[in-house]
Write a protein that holds these residues in place. Sequence first.
Motif, PDB file in Angstrom:
ATOM      1  N   MET A 279       1.271  -0.986   0.200  1.00  0.00           N
ATOM      2  CA  MET A 279       0.140  -0.032  -0.144  1.00  0.00           C
ATOM      3  C   MET A 279       1.220   1.182   0.066  1.00  0.00           C
ATOM      4  O   MET A 279       2.398   1.328   0.886  1.00  0.00           O
ATOM      5  CB  MET A 279      -0.751  -0.305   0.937  1.00  0.00           C
ATOM      6  N   ASP A 280       0.427   2.181  -0.707  1.00  0.00           N
ATOM      7  CA  ASP A 280       1.118   3.709  -0.706  1.00  0.00           C
ATOM      8  C   ASP A 280       0.647   4.317   0.060  1.00  0.00           C
ATOM      9  O   ASP A 280      -0.170   4.184   1.593  1.00  0.00           O
ATOM     10  CB  ASP A 280       0.488   4.032  -1.939  1.00  0.00           C
ATOM     11  N   ILE A 281       2.170   5.240   0.901  1.00  0.00           N
ATOM     12  CA  ILE A 281       1.569   6.343   2.314  1.00  0.00           C
ATOM     13  C   ILE A 281       2.162   7.309   1.755  1.00  0.00           C
ATOM     14  O   ILE A 281       3.341   7.663   1.131  1.00  0.00           O
ATOM     15  CB  ILE A 281       2.539   5.907   3.638  1.00  0.00           C
ATOM     16  N   ALA A 402      -7.463  11.161  -2.567  1.00  0.00           N
ATOM     17  CA  ALA A 402      -7.814   9.861  -2.597  1.00  0.00           C
ATOM     18  C   ALA A 402      -6.028   8.867  -3.040  1.00  0.00           C
ATOM     19  O   ALA A 402      -6.375   7.966  -4.258  1.00  0.00           O
ATOM     20  CB  ALA A 402      -8.783   9.406  -2.760  1.00  0.00           C
ATOM     21  N   SER A 403      -5.868   7.934  -1.862  1.00  0.00           N
ATOM     22  CA  SER A 403      -4.363   8.004  -2.356  1.00  0.00           C
ATOM     23  C   SER A 403      -5.176   6.061  -2.722  1.00  0.00           C
ATOM     24  O   SER A 403      -4.268   4.991  -3.309  1.00  0.00           O
ATOM     25  CB  SER A 403      -3.406   7.223  -1.194  1.00  0.00           C
ATOM     26  N   MET A 404      -6.082   5.564  -1.946  1.00  0.00           N
ATOM     27  CA  MET A 404      -6.773   4.397  -2.065  1.00  0.00           C
ATOM     28  C   MET A 404      -8.663   4.540  -3.476  1.00  0.00           C
ATOM     29  O   MET A 404      -9.239   6.321  -2.948  1.00  0.00           O
ATOM     30  CB  MET A 404      -6.517   3.496  -1.707  1.00  0.00           C
ATOM     31  N   ALA A 419      -8.891   4.168  -8.313  1.00  0.00           N
ATOM     32  CA  ALA A 419      -7.551   4.594  -7.425  1.00  0.00           C
ATOM     33  C   ALA A 419      -7.025   3.335  -7.193  1.00  0.00           C
ATOM     34  O   ALA A 419      -7.752   2.411  -6.974  1.00  0.00           O
ATOM     35  CB  ALA A 419      -8.272   5.964  -6.380  1.00  0.00           C
ATOM     36  N   HIS A 420      -5.715   3.572  -7.594  1.00  0.00           N
ATOM     37  CA  HIS A 420      -5.135   1.607  -7.339  1.00  0.00           C
ATOM     38  C   HIS A 420      -4.152   1.928  -5.244  1.00  0.00           C
ATOM     39  O   HIS A 420      -3.650   3.044  -4.871  1.00  0.00           O
ATOM     40  CB  HIS A 420      -3.676   1.349  -8.095  1.00  0.00           C
ATOM     41  N   LEU A 421      -4.411   0.937  -4.984  1.00  0.00           N
ATOM     42  CA  LEU A 421      -3.063   0.405  -3.862  1.00  0.00           C
ATOM     43  C   LEU A 421      -2.437   1.125  -3.213  1.00  0.00           C
ATOM     44  O   LEU A 421      -1.751   1.673  -2.753  1.00  0.00           O
ATOM     45  CB  LEU A 421      -4.287  -0.860  -2.894  1.00  0.00           C
ATOM     46  N   ALA A 422      -1.588   0.543  -5.122  1.00  0.00           N
ATOM     47  CA  ALA A 422      -0.192   0.389  -4.219  1.00  0.00           C
ATOM     48  C   ALA A 422       0.761   0.821  -5.943  1.00  0.00           C
ATOM     49  O   ALA A 422       1.877   0.375  -6.639  1.00  0.00           O
ATOM     50  CB  ALA A 422       0.322  -0.725  -4.452  1.00  0.00           C
ATOM     51  N   ASP A 423       0.686   2.064  -6.530  1.00  0.00           N
ATOM     52  CA  ASP A 423       0.838   2.234  -7.767  1.00  0.00           C
ATOM     53  C   ASP A 423       1.485   3.191  -7.879  1.00  0.00           C
ATOM     54  O   ASP A 423       2.466   4.045  -8.834  1.00  0.00           O
ATOM     55  CB  ASP A 423       0.156   2.618  -8.578  1.00  0.00           C
ATOM     56  N   GLY A 424       1.730   4.426  -6.608  1.00  0.00           N
ATOM     57  CA  GLY A 424       2.701   5.592  -6.157  1.00  0.00           C
ATOM     58  C   GLY A 424       2.177   6.589  -6.419  1.00  0.00           C
ATOM     59  O   GLY A 424       2.289   7.243  -6.452  1.00  0.00           O
ATOM     60  N   THR A 425       0.457   7.097  -6.192  1.00  0.00           N
ATOM     61  CA  THR A 425       0.268   7.593  -7.245  1.00  0.00           C
ATOM     62  C   THR A 425      -1.303   8.335  -6.290  1.00  0.00           C
ATOM     63  O   THR A 425      -2.172   7.247  -5.180  1.00  0.00           O
ATOM     64  CB  THR A 425      -0.367   8.033  -8.272  1.00  0.00           C
ATOM     65  N   THR A 426      -1.235   9.380  -6.245  1.00  0.00           N
ATOM     66  CA  THR A 426      -2.756   9.573  -5.140  1.00  0.00           C
ATOM     67  C   THR A 426      -3.999  10.424  -6.570  1.00  0.00           C
ATOM     68  O   THR A 426      -3.233  11.471  -7.129  1.00  0.00           O
ATOM     69  CB  THR A 426      -2.820  10.632  -3.942  1.00  0.00           C
TER      70      THR A 426
HETATM   71 CA   LIG Z   1      -2.268   5.074  -4.843  1.00  0.00          CA
END
Ligand SMILES: [Ca+2]
Length: 554
Positions: A279-281, A402-404, A419-426
């Motif tokens: 997951m991205d943070i 929204a990061s997810m 939105a993606h859980l782990a793509d490095g974007t928000t």
């Molecule tokens: Ca994301």
Amino acid sequence: MEKQSRLLCSELCVQRRLYEVTLNCAILAWKDIQIAKKHTGRAIYGAVKAGSYCVPVCEIIAVQEKDDDTPCKNTGKWQKVPQSPADPCQHAFTVFYVERTRQHCWWCSNVTFHCSDHSLCLLWVQTIREQLALLTNRPKSLLVYINPYGGKQRGKQIYDHKVAPIFSRASISTDVIVTERANHARDHLKTEADLKKYDGVVCVGGDGMFSEIMHGLVSRTQQEAGVDENSMEETLMPCGLRIGIIPAGSTDCICYATVGSNDPVTSALHIIVGDSQAMDICSVHNEDRFLRYSVSLLGYGFYGDVLTDSERKRWMGPARYDISGVKTFLSHRYYEGTVSFLPAEGNLGSPRDKMQCRTGCSVCRQSSSDKLVSKNEDSVSDAECQDTWTVIRGKFLAINAASMSCACPRSPKGLSPSAHLADGTTDLILVRKCSRLDFLRHLLRHTNKDDQFDHSFVEVYRVKQFRFTPRYQECDSEVDLRESGVTGKRFLSQICREHRACGCMPSQSNWNCDGEILPHTAIQVRVHCQLIKLFARGIEEQQVFEDPYAHCAI
Ligand SMILES: [Ca+2]
Ligand SMILES: CCCCCCCCCCCCC/C=C/[C@@H](O)[C@H](CO)NC(=O)CCCCCCCCCCCCCCC
Ligand SMILES: Nc1ncnc2c1ncn2[C@@H]1O[C@H](COP(=O)(O)OP(=O)(O)OP(=O)(O)O)[C@@H](O)[C@H]1O
């Protein structure tokens, strides 16, 4: 599909019918011998192939030899199993496994196999246990924090009644801490906990409780790696321990968006089978000061105001958000400021595409390998320095990142469905000043199939970094003020007078950072790709109706 070699194959009884039971390193399958004879050569398509069942070994929770004095499955009554040597039900073992029920929910089901020979029974139990022991991604020891006051205050009850029994069935050992104050779990993780003892940390509570655990773990990891959290340019160190969420809060958005449901048993099973979802943070800074991390929503304006108002109504439980939501909607405040952002490049899709992040998502997988490449080549921030920032100045009802997806029971597709859980974007969503009716139309679309971004007053961008400066803090407006000799207070009251006619109130809001209010309005945000891992697998695609045994090559 390549056939796996058989480990065991025996004729065993299930509820007094004879089955051919087979085990290979991937699948446990059992087939009713009589039905199989009847249907030889005929494939039956549907939910199940008549009389045939199979369970992937990786979804077996436990296997247990059955005691003689246990309730009989057929009658539910306690009885002594008959001692006749010819009785095929004399010895038995039970396999506990994951069963999919309604919408992304899992359940711990079981099947009991009977055999006449004790040594055969033991062989089955031992062989299945050996196969389970090979699954090294499963946690053996967990540190559990329970917030007894989250959501409807049922955290402790949910853990004791629904989760602890299946953890113990799966032979997972736990150290359980019931929190005594806010930030108890965060501080314990950050400074005290002996993390080497555990394979993961579990939080029982809502998004606020998850945020505590995540802050504790991320900060501890940075401290140990000598990384300065106050520096925005630093590359943060990923956390080694996975986090499990047993939902017992008001929104449970992080659990819902990573598992697909807010059911505690489902979450417990994802922990037991050792799922892993990166997951991205986002790190949030004010100048050179680190403020907080965010994984779901960073919202200024509408969601900041809903949260600020709802904090005074905590005693109402989850209903506080609806009451504060209506109140905030009616107040219809807008906020002026400047949003600057670094757009995401490459094959990261767009918030307007219909491609949703699902288990094994290809976009997130690609980001993971890109991350490895950029780590070996050059630092991310060097590359980002060459990118150009887009600047947007305006009057907004809401600024949301929204990061997810932020899917939750209130909004099953979420604030940003793609939105993606782990793509490095928000996904940065700007809702410009508009009428109440238009804003209501936009909000309503979060609850149905219509596109909430398809409005002239809504813009959405996929970004790697962004900044926000409220109008009253912008340098040039400060210069204007100083030059004209107007004080900040007089300036604001002047704007208020100017806007009386249109019914909008320009003012200052707060940032809602995953359900916590931030103390600053001017913020700088950077997404850190895949910094943590959860005991989850993302949302599974719904199963299609085809031969469900196609993968059960045995
Ligand atoms: Ca994301
Ligand atoms: C007409 C119905 C419109 C319904 C629109 C629903 C949109 C809901 C979108 C929810 C997004 C949740 C994002 C998650 C954020 C979490 O990190 C955070 C911590 O748990 N939760 C909240 O901040 C809690 C945020 C809770 C927000 C609730 C907002 C409720 C709005 C109600 C507006 C009603 C207008 C009615 C006019 C007559
Ligand atoms: N023992 C405690 N006493 C008081 N507050 C606590 C305690 N333990 C944790 N908290 C705090 O309670 C807050 C809310 O908890 P939690 O997130 O579990 O529930 P919620 O707010 O109802 O749900 P959601 O965050 O999903 O909306 C958290 O921010 C956490 O810091």
